[in-house]
Design an enzyme around this catalytic site. Structure first.
Site, mmCIF file in Angstrom:
data_model
loop_
_atom_site.group_PDB
_atom_site.id
_atom_site.type_symbol
_atom_site.label_atom_id
_atom_site.label_comp_id
_atom_site.label_asym_id
_atom_site.label_seq_id
_atom_site.Cartn_x
_atom_site.Cartn_y
_atom_site.Cartn_z
ATOM 1 C CG PHE A 392 -2.070 -0.915 1.149
ATOM 2 C CD1 PHE A 392 -2.166 -1.863 0.148
ATOM 3 C CD2 PHE A 392 -3.083 -0.851 2.089
ATOM 4 C CE1 PHE A 392 -3.241 -2.723 0.072
ATOM 5 C CE2 PHE A 392 -4.173 -1.713 2.034
ATOM 6 C CZ PHE A 392 -4.254 -2.650 1.029
ATOM 7 C CD GLU A 393 4.025 2.352 -3.462
ATOM 8 O OE1 GLU A 393 3.966 3.337 -4.224
ATOM 9 O OE2 GLU A 393 4.751 1.365 -3.688
ATOM 10 N N GLY A 394 0.829 5.827 -0.873
ATOM 11 C CA GLY A 394 0.011 7.023 -0.975
ATOM 12 C C GLY A 394 -1.081 7.103 0.064
#
Length: 607
Positions: A392-394
């Site tokens: 998961f990013e951002g």
């Protein structure tokens, strides 16, 4: 008239003559402006006893022999990054009383002050003191104030400052003694990675510090705590101290405990040193498409990039092979599945990686959580995979509700992700491989900020992975933080480290293994992970991401962390021969770069 320093002492005939004159005039023989009850209240304001009685943020303070204003010692405190080198002590005072605070200082932007006065806190400062300069301020305590904190500090990004002969003069409060040494320290039933401790309350204590092998690992307000992040089948020694505003007691008698074998995440069948890589299976880019059957044998964990959501909030994850129009050499689904089985037969682990740069996933509702579990399970079952990688990013872990304690998150996207992963772990059992690949922003930056941040304006996502990692640490197989695309990050030495060199990877990995206070709060220490749970994440080539590190620098980082050699400017807090290995983005880019990354790994760890 306010007094700005201790009364001057008179000796011999002059003192006697002055007293006689004062007596004749009907005046008390007391120094001008002073009251008979006034006393020197600062402890070790001369720093002749080192830093006894003082606490300096981030380890910024030290005692030096030059320059000094008086005696043989003075305080030197060095600001670094977002730390202003604040050194302070709590002092017992009386309510509704006036006090004078003074100190001799030297340096740029030096501050002197008192807080917690119960009225208007006092401070004074100098912009530039090339030689010793005296700062003085006064304050009055509130109707119920019995303790104030006096302090000095510098300013962000400026050189070290010096302080000496700090004085607080006024009516003495009832003295506070050091608390008693805690007794009855005992260990509960250990797990493979934690040991619960308890002890008897100590007289006069307002808090406690727990030490592991002589190193402070956490603080507690009650009479129990659990030390986590320990290695399996390992003996540990613990002690505890009591604290109050007067300081810290001596350490208690030690108690020993040995963690059990195994461990929830454990190695899950991985070799002692593992190489992890991402395989571009669902898309193409400049590195070209690599068929599963063509993945070199060097790779121990193969993460399929990526399972992606049908929408940001649905929780519905889908995976499919790269379209033939985009990847002309893509294999058939049947060939892909057969190649996965062949890799697994050779001892390799194949995982579905969820997220990536463009795969935003927000499990904001329990319905999204349940959909996530069912859709990920479907992918794992269809392709016969070994587990899950969370990339998961951002905004996927946006902490928009302002959580401030990673140990008890309430933000739905965090709570639901933890619940979803635990459900998957329970479904597939002990052999389920769980890995995570957060960016340094979401982990190590929690050392400075977490939640809303101490300055209020800091991005609330900073450190957002910490509650997820902490809640799942006993289920976690590998954490491989992306040591790239991040810019400079502050390490435990309170210095900023830049991407691309050994020091950056040493400092970032040392934080994961040692643990660190979150947002500077010493009561909220993120415990270190086991070395077998940690791999260093790097780009495989200059095209793969900012922060590419040459093989020589990678080897230096491994030497420092596993052997304590080639450590450069950063001093690690331990030596971890069991460090699991390396992760890279990506297998495709490594092949494009003639296998430089994987060949160097094989050479370092003997193939």
């Amino acid at each position: 008239m306010e007094r700005t320093g201790p009364p001057t002492r008179m000796t011999g005939l002059l003192a006697a003559f002055s007293a006689a004159l004062l007596a004749v005039g009907g005046l008390a023989a007391t120094a001008p402006g002073a009251r008979a009850a006034d006393a020197e209240l600062a402890r070790n304001g001369t720093f002749e006893a080192g830093l006894t009685g003082w606490s300096c943020t981030g380890g910024s303070g030290a005692v030096v022999g030059s320059p000094v204003h008086g005696g043989t010692s003075a305080l030197k405190a060095t600001p670094a990054g977002s730390d202003n080198a604040k050194c302070s002590q709590s002092v017992t005072v009386k309510p509704d009383s006036t006090y004078t605070l003074s100190a001799w200082v030297q340096g740029s932007y030096v501050y002197l002050g008192a807080e917690g006065t119960g009225t208007t806190d006092a401070s004074t400062w100098t912009q530039s003191a090339g030689a010793w300069q005296k700062l003085t301020t006064t304050f009055k305590t509130g109707a119920s104030t019995t303790s104030v904190k006096v302090y000095t500090h510098g300013w962000y990004g400026t050189p070290a400052y010096y302080a000496d002969d700090l004085s607080l003069v006024g009516p003495g409060g009832d003295p506070v003694s050091l608390p008693a040494v805690p007794a009855g320290l005992r260990a509960g039933t250990p797990t493979s990675s934690s040991v619960p401790l308890s002890w008897t309350a100590a007289a006069g204590a307002t808090g406690y510090n727990v030490y592991q092998g002589g190193t402070k690992v956490l603080s507690a307000t009650g009479t129990s705590a659990t030390v986590t992040g320990l290695a399996a089948s390992t003996a540990y020694s613990f002690q505890v101290t009591a604290t109050n505003e007067a300081g810290e007691s001596a350490k208690s008698a030690a108690v020993s405990a040995t963690t059990t074998a195994g461990g929830g995440g454990g190695g899950s069948g991985l070799p002692a040193h593992a190489l992890v890589g991402y395989l571009h299976s669902s898309f193409a880019n400049g590195s070209g498409y690599t068929r599963m059957a063509d993945v070199p044998d060097s790779w121990d964990v193969i993460d399929l990039a990526f399972g992606e959501p049908t929408s940001v909030t649905s929780g519905d994850i889908r995976f499919s092979l790269c379209p033939v129009t985009e990847c002309p050499n893509v294999e058939s689904v049947a060939e892909f599945k057969a190649a996965i089985k062949a890799k697994q037969a050779a001892g390799k682990k194949v995982l579905i990686s969820i997220g990536g740069q463009n795969g935003q996933v927000q499990l904001a509702t329990t319905a999204a959580r349940d959909t996530f579990v069912s859709s990920v399970s479907k992918i794992i079952d269809e392709y016969g995979l070994d587990g899950l990688d969370i990339d998961f990013e951002g905004h996927s872990l946006s902490l928009n509700t302002g959580d401030t304690d990673f140990r008890s998150p309430t933000t739905p996207v965090v709570v639901n992700l933890i619940s979803a992963v635990k459900t998957l772990k329970a479904k597939y059992g002990a052999k389920f491989v769980l890995t995570m690949a957060p960016e340094t922003f979401f982990v190590q930056l929690g050392y400075q900020y977490y939640g809303s941040g101490p300055w209020g304006g800091q991005d609330p996502r900073a450190g957002a992975y910490l509650p997820v990692i902490h809640a799942l640490r006993d289920d976690l197989t590998l954490l491989h933080v992306q040591d790239y695309n991040s810019g400079s990050i502050m390490g435990l030495d309170n210095q900023y480290h830049s991407m691309g060199g050994a020091d950056f990877h040493i400092a970032m990995t040392d934080m994961l293994l040692t643990g660190f206070p979150v947002a500077g709060d010493q009561t909220k220490v993120f415990p270190g992970l086991r070395p077998d749970q940690v791999a260093i994440g790097l780009p495989a080539s200059t095209q793969a991401g900012n922060g590419h590190t040459s093989p020589a620098e990678v080897d230096k980082a491994l030497n420092c962390l596993t052997k304590k050699t080639d450590c450069g400017s950063y001093a690690t807090h331990g030596t971890w021969s069991g460090l699991r290995g390396l992760m890279t983005w990506s297998i495709n880019w490594d092949r494009f770069n003639n296998g430089e990354f994987s060949k160097n790994f094989d050479a370092y760890f003997g193939g």
